[in-house]
Design a protein around this motif. Sequence first.
Motif, PDB file in Angstrom:
ATOM      1  N   GLU A 210      46.321  61.167  54.443  1.00 13.23           N
ATOM      2  CA  GLU A 210      47.060  60.018  54.455  1.00 13.23           C
ATOM      3  C   GLU A 210      47.437  59.860  55.956  1.00 13.23           C
ATOM      4  O   GLU A 210      47.319  58.663  56.600  1.00 13.23           O
ATOM      5  CB  GLU A 210      48.209  59.899  53.621  1.00 13.23           C
ATOM      6  N   ALA A 211      47.964  60.631  56.789  1.00 19.33           N
ATOM      7  CA  ALA A 211      48.528  60.541  58.117  1.00 19.33           C
ATOM      8  C   ALA A 211      47.479  60.254  59.000  1.00 19.33           C
ATOM      9  O   ALA A 211      47.412  59.399  59.900  1.00 19.33           O
ATOM     10  CB  ALA A 211      49.257  61.883  58.515  1.00 19.33           C
ATOM     11  N   PHE A 212      46.365  60.825  58.939  1.00 20.33           N
ATOM     12  CA  PHE A 212      45.128  60.669  59.773  1.00 20.33           C
ATOM     13  C   PHE A 212      44.427  59.309  59.345  1.00 20.33           C
ATOM     14  O   PHE A 212      43.969  58.432  60.262  1.00 20.33           O
ATOM     15  CB  PHE A 212      44.124  61.693  59.532  1.00 20.33           C
ATOM     16  N   SER A 213      44.573  58.918  58.118  1.00 19.43           N
ATOM     17  CA  SER A 213      43.759  57.561  57.766  1.00 19.43           C
ATOM     18  C   SER A 213      44.418  56.441  58.436  1.00 19.43           C
ATOM     19  O   SER A 213      43.846  55.407  58.535  1.00 19.43           O
ATOM     20  CB  SER A 213      43.755  57.445  56.094  1.00 19.43           C
TER      21      SER A 213
ATOM     22  N   GLU B 132      33.923  56.187  51.084  1.00 20.44           N
ATOM     23  CA  GLU B 132      34.338  55.877  49.727  1.00 20.44           C
ATOM     24  C   GLU B 132      35.275  57.285  49.163  1.00 20.44           C
ATOM     25  O   GLU B 132      35.957  56.981  48.447  1.00 20.44           O
ATOM     26  CB  GLU B 132      33.067  55.691  48.863  1.00 20.44           C
ATOM     27  N   SER B 133      34.609  58.701  49.398  1.00 23.88           N
ATOM     28  CA  SER B 133      35.206  59.641  48.791  1.00 23.88           C
ATOM     29  C   SER B 133      36.537  59.845  49.276  1.00 23.88           C
ATOM     30  O   SER B 133      37.482  60.197  48.820  1.00 23.88           O
ATOM     31  CB  SER B 133      34.252  60.850  49.269  1.00 23.88           C
ATOM     32  N   THR B 134      36.759  59.516  50.584  1.00 24.53           N
ATOM     33  CA  THR B 134      38.059  59.525  51.066  1.00 24.53           C
ATOM     34  C   THR B 134      38.999  58.522  50.603  1.00 24.53           C
ATOM     35  O   THR B 134      40.130  58.703  50.389  1.00 24.53           O
ATOM     36  CB  THR B 134      38.136  59.360  52.751  1.00 24.53           C
ATOM     37  N   ARG B 135      38.708  57.330  50.321  1.00 30.90           N
ATOM     38  CA  ARG B 135      39.273  56.367  49.846  1.00 30.90           C
ATOM     39  C   ARG B 135      39.907  56.772  48.392  1.00 30.90           C
ATOM     40  O   ARG B 135      41.174  56.636  48.031  1.00 30.90           O
ATOM     41  CB  ARG B 135      38.431  55.039  49.593  1.00 30.90           C
ATOM     42  N   LEU B 136      38.817  57.419  47.374  1.00 30.08           N
ATOM     43  CA  LEU B 136      39.216  57.702  46.354  1.00 30.08           C
ATOM     44  C   LEU B 136      40.318  59.002  46.420  1.00 30.08           C
ATOM     45  O   LEU B 136      40.994  58.973  45.410  1.00 30.08           O
ATOM     46  CB  LEU B 136      37.795  58.244  45.489  1.00 30.08           C
TER      47      LEU B 136
ATOM     48  N   GLY C  79      45.713  60.800  45.404  1.00 29.09           N
ATOM     49  CA  GLY C  79      46.865  61.467  45.899  1.00 29.09           C
ATOM     50  C   GLY C  79      47.940  60.501  45.821  1.00 29.09           C
ATOM     51  O   GLY C  79      48.990  60.964  45.433  1.00 29.09           O
ATOM     52  N   ARG C  80      47.964  59.009  45.855  1.00 31.29           N
ATOM     53  CA  ARG C  80      49.233  58.272  45.838  1.00 31.29           C
ATOM     54  C   ARG C  80      49.462  58.221  44.281  1.00 31.29           C
ATOM     55  O   ARG C  80      50.793  58.101  44.269  1.00 31.29           O
ATOM     56  CB  ARG C  80      48.631  56.876  46.079  1.00 31.29           C
TER      57      ARG C  80
ATOM     58  N   LEU D 206      44.722  58.128  35.466  1.00 33.13           N
ATOM     59  CA  LEU D 206      45.443  57.187  36.007  1.00 33.13           C
ATOM     60  C   LEU D 206      44.774  56.467  37.378  1.00 33.13           C
ATOM     61  O   LEU D 206      45.256  55.647  37.982  1.00 33.13           O
ATOM     62  CB  LEU D 206      46.678  57.769  36.203  1.00 33.13           C
ATOM     63  N   ASP D 207      43.477  56.885  37.473  1.00 30.27           N
ATOM     64  CA  ASP D 207      43.064  56.395  38.891  1.00 30.27           C
ATOM     65  C   ASP D 207      42.810  54.811  38.837  1.00 30.27           C
ATOM     66  O   ASP D 207      42.960  54.275  39.837  1.00 30.27           O
ATOM     67  CB  ASP D 207      41.511  57.050  39.289  1.00 30.27           C
ATOM     68  N   ALA D 208      42.772  54.464  37.766  1.00 27.89           N
ATOM     69  CA  ALA D 208      42.393  53.002  37.469  1.00 27.89           C
ATOM     70  C   ALA D 208      43.784  51.980  37.094  1.00 27.89           C
ATOM     71  O   ALA D 208      43.762  50.856  37.121  1.00 27.89           O
ATOM     72  CB  ALA D 208      41.320  52.572  36.360  1.00 27.89           C
TER      73      ALA D 208
END
Length: 514
Positions: free
Chosen positions: A397-400, A408-412, A417-418, A449-451
């Motif tokens: 999250e800090a690097f993003s 897409e994998s990073t976004r997921l 994580g959130r 809970l992802d959605a």
Amino acid sequence: MDNLLQTIFNETLSLYDRVLSTHPPDLRSQEIGIVQSIGQGIAKVTGLPHVESEEIVRFAGGTLGMVFNLDPEEVGIILLDASDRLRAGFEVRRTGKVLEVPVGDTILGRVIDPLGRPLDGKGAIRTSQRRPAERNAPAIMDRAPVNVPLQTGIKAIDALIPIGRGQRELILGDRQTGKSALAIDTIVNQKDKNVLCIYCAIGQRSTAVAKLIADLEEYGAMDYTTVVMAGGEEPPGLQFVAPYAATTMAEYFMEQGRDVLIIYDDLTTHARAYRELSLLLRRPPGREAFPGDIFYIHSRLLERSTHLHPDLGGGSLTALPILETEAQNMAAYIPTNLISITDGQIYLSPGLFQKGVLPAIDVGKSVSRVGGKTQLPAYRSVAGALRLSYSQFEELEAFSRFGTRLEESTRLALERGRRVREVLKQPQYKPMPVATQIAILLAVTEGLLDAIPIGQIGACETAIAQVVAAQLPDLCDRIERGEALSASDRASLLRVARDRLSNSNNNSETGGTP
């Protein structure tokens, strides 16, 4: 002439020693000293040639003090009562006793000072036993491994930084980050768990402690809790002896084979009180003006917390000392001392607190060096990789923030994580049962809970908790008893959680109530 007077003095003193050796010990209490000077919480006295270290003395008017310094010409005494009425020239008498405190079941539900005097207006403490406030820690061979968890009811701790009964886990962080709230939640969660609690308030404001006591009474926690209070307006000597007195009260229950939780709030104030007394009594200052034995006063206190061998009853004393840092400096003198003494630390971050992540536990800087061996098996199967993945999320999250386009994998991974961070949030005075924690953590780690929008995570947690308790009571009981989760158990938890979330989504789409 001077030599003659010295000879007479020496012979008189020798005769006095012979009389003391042939008469009952209580003759020593007839020694009378004279106050030479009074300071802020200390007194210097002459005329007590046989007084002993840490002996209690009584001043004219009833004020109590404890011998601290034994110098060739005078005795340094720390005062345990207010010194407003004391003056130079007052008499001081020995008692021949060390500081003793009342112990027993009658102190439960009471608010007392470190000397055992009631502060709650409910009458005197009537008990048949008194024990010294300063006692040796149990020997190594009298101890047993820490193998039973102490459930705090806080998801972030029970899953990621578990605490065992008999462990010493430090809670530290800057001012107003929720340190005391974390400890009080742990007390509230011990209801019906056969764990007695001692809360030791050192240098706290009376109004803050009064609110804390009212909250404990509201949630039914005072029935098994004792509050030992040495307020900020009390002499520093009383603040210094407070944690030792509270530990003696807790040790009585431990030696009866019972489990006890003790909270020291906080040891920063305790160290400052000791520094103040030491400087007033001219003890040599060292680093940050603390005396050289500042490490020892805390190590001898915390070493008394342990899990006793079954031959000695098998009781335990779990310590949660609280420490206040300045500007997030964990490498300061007192924090490093206590981190090295304890079996792990829970660090509360002001940054997380300001973002509304409560409790503001910094998972990366927190660790439990013992509790993992006591954690219930169900946690290990659910939260085993949660700590590592959550730490990776925080770094990601800090690097993003430096990039605008994400794979897409990073976004997921960020979205997952959130939701994990949202799940680890928990309001005060809302401890959560073990089975409910397991179900919610399993749901978030398996992607159920992802959605779900972030704002609805709290409502989904409540829904999952209700459906698991209603539909899977047998599984909840087995989790509480310490049984591991089987594949079918995981499937059952996921099934009821998925069904409940599906029903909630359908209801919200049709305008119904979730």
